[in-house]
Design an enzyme around this catalytic site. Structure first.
Site, short mmCIF file in Angstrom:
data_model
loop_
_atom_site.label_atom_id
_atom_site.label_comp_id
_atom_site.label_asym_id
_atom_site.label_seq_id
_atom_site.Cartn_x
_atom_site.Cartn_y
_atom_site.Cartn_z
N ASP A 128 3.21 11.14 12.56
CA ASP A 128 2.77 11.47 13.65
C ASP A 128 2.74 12.99 13.85
O ASP A 128 1.91 13.70 14.59
CB ASP A 128 3.54 10.68 14.90
CG ASP A 128 3.35 9.27 14.79
OD1 ASP A 128 2.50 8.46 14.46
OD2 ASP A 128 4.52 8.65 14.25
N ARG A 158 0.23 14.69 12.02
CA ARG A 158 -0.84 14.54 12.66
C ARG A 158 -1.05 15.52 13.74
O ARG A 158 -2.18 16.13 13.92
CB ARG A 158 -1.28 12.88 13.23
CG ARG A 158 -1.34 12.07 12.03
CD ARG A 158 -1.29 10.53 12.47
NE ARG A 158 -1.57 9.52 11.62
CZ ARG A 158 -1.33 8.30 11.71
NH1 ARG A 158 -0.64 7.84 12.65
NH2 ARG A 158 -1.73 7.47 10.87
N GLY A 209 8.73 0.28 8.07
CA GLY A 209 8.04 -1.00 8.64
C GLY A 209 8.02 -1.08 10.23
O GLY A 209 9.15 -1.05 10.70
N HIS A 257 7.26 5.03 18.00
CA HIS A 257 6.42 5.19 17.07
C HIS A 257 5.59 4.05 17.44
O HIS A 257 5.44 3.11 16.69
CB HIS A 257 6.83 5.08 15.70
CG HIS A 257 5.77 4.81 14.61
ND1 HIS A 257 4.67 5.84 14.28
CD2 HIS A 257 5.27 3.71 14.04
CE1 HIS A 257 3.84 5.34 13.55
NE2 HIS A 257 4.05 4.09 13.31
N GLN A 312 0.79 -1.15 -0.13
CA GLN A 312 0.00 -0.03 0.03
C GLN A 312 0.91 1.43 0.03
O GLN A 312 0.61 2.25 -0.69
CB GLN A 312 -0.52 0.05 1.43
CG GLN A 312 -2.01 -0.68 1.57
CD GLN A 312 -2.64 0.11 2.55
OE1 GLN A 312 -3.59 0.96 2.06
NE2 GLN A 312 -2.56 -0.21 3.66
P1 NAX Z 1 1.42 -3.78 2.94
O1 NAX Z 1 1.17 -5.05 3.64
O2 NAX Z 1 0.22 -3.01 2.21
O3 NAX Z 1 2.86 -4.04 2.14
C1 NAX Z 1 3.85 -4.38 2.64
C2 NAX Z 1 4.75 -5.17 1.58
O4 NAX Z 1 5.87 -5.37 1.96
C3 NAX Z 1 3.84 -6.29 0.91
O5 NAX Z 1 3.91 -6.11 -0.41
C4 NAX Z 1 4.78 -7.52 1.29
O6 NAX Z 1 5.02 -8.47 0.36
C5 NAX Z 1 6.18 -6.69 1.54
N1 NAX Z 1 7.20 -7.40 2.20
C6 NAX Z 1 7.13 -8.21 3.54
N2 NAX Z 1 8.35 -8.60 3.78
C7 NAX Z 1 9.18 -8.14 3.14
C8 NAX Z 1 10.60 -8.35 3.04
N3 NAX Z 1 11.23 -8.79 3.88
N4 NAX Z 1 11.26 -7.55 1.84
C9 NAX Z 1 10.55 -7.06 1.01
N5 NAX Z 1 9.18 -6.52 1.05
C10 NAX Z 1 8.33 -7.38 1.97
O7 NAX Z 1 1.74 -2.81 4.12
P2 NAX Z 1 1.94 -1.19 4.14
O8 NAX Z 1 0.58 -0.61 4.48
O9 NAX Z 1 2.40 -0.65 2.83
O10 NAX Z 1 2.64 -0.94 5.62
C11 NAX Z 1 4.04 -1.24 5.27
C12 NAX Z 1 4.60 -1.15 6.90
O11 NAX Z 1 4.60 0.39 7.18
C13 NAX Z 1 4.12 -1.82 8.00
O12 NAX Z 1 5.09 -2.50 8.68
C14 NAX Z 1 3.32 -0.53 8.50
O13 NAX Z 1 2.89 -1.14 9.94
C15 NAX Z 1 4.11 0.39 8.64
N6 NAX Z 1 3.54 1.70 8.71
C16 NAX Z 1 4.37 2.70 9.19
C17 NAX Z 1 4.09 4.03 9.59
C18 NAX Z 1 5.19 4.79 10.33
O14 NAX Z 1 4.95 5.95 10.31
N7 NAX Z 1 6.31 4.41 10.75
C19 NAX Z 1 2.80 4.28 9.33
C20 NAX Z 1 2.33 3.55 8.11
C21 NAX Z 1 2.22 2.09 8.40
O15 NAX Z 1 1.60 1.57 9.36
#
Ligand code: NAX
Length: 331
Positions: A162, A165, A133, A190, A16
């Site tokens: 954050d 926000r 992540g 975070h 996403q």
């Molecule tokens: P999605 O689940 O839509 O996308 C994650 C993608 O990462 C998937 O396509 C998956 O196949 C891929 N992936 C998983 N493990 C991998 C690896 N070892 N190497 C390469 N690709 C890999 O998640 P999305 O909504 O894009 O969010 C991604 C991350 O951002 C999540 O961990 C989420 O919790 C985190 N966030 C962090 C935020 C922050 O402010 N620091 C805010 C937004 C988000 O919640």
């Protein structure tokens, strides 16, 4: 114009946030309108995400971005990080049904050791790393410890969403445009324990808590809305924040590359040097100023009242618990 493209790796690029992010990088919003870019899009070695990644690359092509010089698609981390100047670690495993936060921390920890090593071995000499992540602070600490040849100050994790926000909520409450709110600041982890600082933030140049004279709102509603905003978005949208997270990452990187205006700072999770009582070595959100040449410093001397100090201590305690859970990955 610097003709050499800045090489940017994005992990989880078919996810996403990846989908909302890569077009903005390719359009020049992260590194400016004069800097060509090359994208290294990294996904897990499975058919569906790799197929989706091909679709993303096709759409990138269909934008005919003038600055986009090269797109690499790979599930091989070493190839993905080869010669990159920026590594944006977005991909991570989401929390599955019945999964405890602690399980998530342990599972994701392994990903960031491997990626840290690959960055250490393959990336450009000037590589800088941003971890998005989750749990991003602890994942950043793991990646940093797995890349001993990359200076630790090159690693950061993201609390810019954050911060944005908090800025928006203060502006809304005060009835002013967001541009009137400066130095909205997040301390700590975070996570739901993060500390949005209403004292060092300013509205129209005055401390926010002198403009909004409702202590109960500042300590209650304001804190709750900022800390729980991610969950509120999931409730509303059915999926987690993506466009606002990608926007925050564009701003996080852009602001680390640009001199921070005088008297201002940004929220960035960096390795603590012991400032503000945060034990050295933890990756925590701090007020940070960038010099525009790749350097940055934690702003010193800000005052935190007893309430904010107590909240920060709780967030730091959570960071320490996370650190203990992944101690075996920290070398
Ligand atoms: P999605 O689940 O839509 O996308 C994650 C993608 O990462 C998937 O396509 C998956 O196949 C891929 N992936 C998983 N493990 C991998 C690896 N070892 N190497 C390469 N690709 C890999 O998640 P999305 O909504 O894009 O969010 C991604 C991350 O951002 C999540 O961990 C989420 O919790 C985190 N966030 C962090 C935020 C922050 O402010 N620091 C805010 C937004 C988000 O919640």
């Amino acid at each position: 114009m610097n003709p050499a493209p800045v090489r940017v790796a994005v992990t989880g690029a078919a996810g996403q946030i990846g989908y909302a992010l890569v077009f903005r990088i390719a359009s020049g919003q992260m590194f400016g309108p004069d800097r060509p870019v090359a994208l290294h899009l990294i996904e897990v070695p499975a058919e569906k995400p790799m197929q989706a990644l091909k679709g993303v690359a096709m759409e990138l092509e269909d934008c005919a971005f003038p600055l986009l010089r090269d797109v690499v698609l790979t599930s091989d981390t070493k190839a993905g990080f080869q010669d990159v100047n920026w590594a944006l670690l977005v991909g991570a495993k989401p929390r599955g049904p019945g999964m405890e936060r602690n399980d998530l921390i342990k599972e994701n920890g392994g990903i960031f050791t491997g990626q840290g090593r690959a960055i250490n071995d393959a990336a450009a000499e000037d590589v800088r790393v941003v971890v998005v992540g989750n749990p991003c602070n602890t994942n950043c600490m793991i990646a940093m410890n797995s890349a001993p040849e990359v200076p630790r100050e090159r690693f950061s994790a993201m609390t810019r969403l954050d911060q944005n926000r908090a800025q928006a909520q203060l502006a809304r409450k005060a009835g002013v445009p967001t541009t009137q709110v400066k130095n909205a600041l997040i301390w700590g982890n975070h996570s739901a324990t993060q500390v949005p600082d209403f004292h060092n933030a300013t509205i129209g140049g005055k401390p926010a808590d002198q403009v909004i004279r409702e202590r109960a709102w500042l300590e209650g509603e304001f804190f709750k809305v900022v800390q729980q905003r991610g969950a509120a978005i999931i409730t509303a949208r059915g999926v987690s924040s993506a466009a606002s997270a990608a926007n925050a990452l564009v701003e996080h990187v852009r602001d680390l590359c640009t001199p921070t205006p005088k008297g201002e700072w940004r929220s960035v999770c960096v390795r603590s040097d012991g400032s503000y009582g945060v034990p050295a070595g933890l990756v925590s959100s701090f007020p940070v100023r960038a010099d525009g040449k790749g350097g940055w410093e934690i702003v010193s001397g800000l005052a935190l009242d007893a309430f904010l100090q107590r909240k920060l201590a709780a967030s730091v305690a959570e960071l320490q618990q996370e650190q203990a859970l992944v101690a075996h990955l920290l070398g």
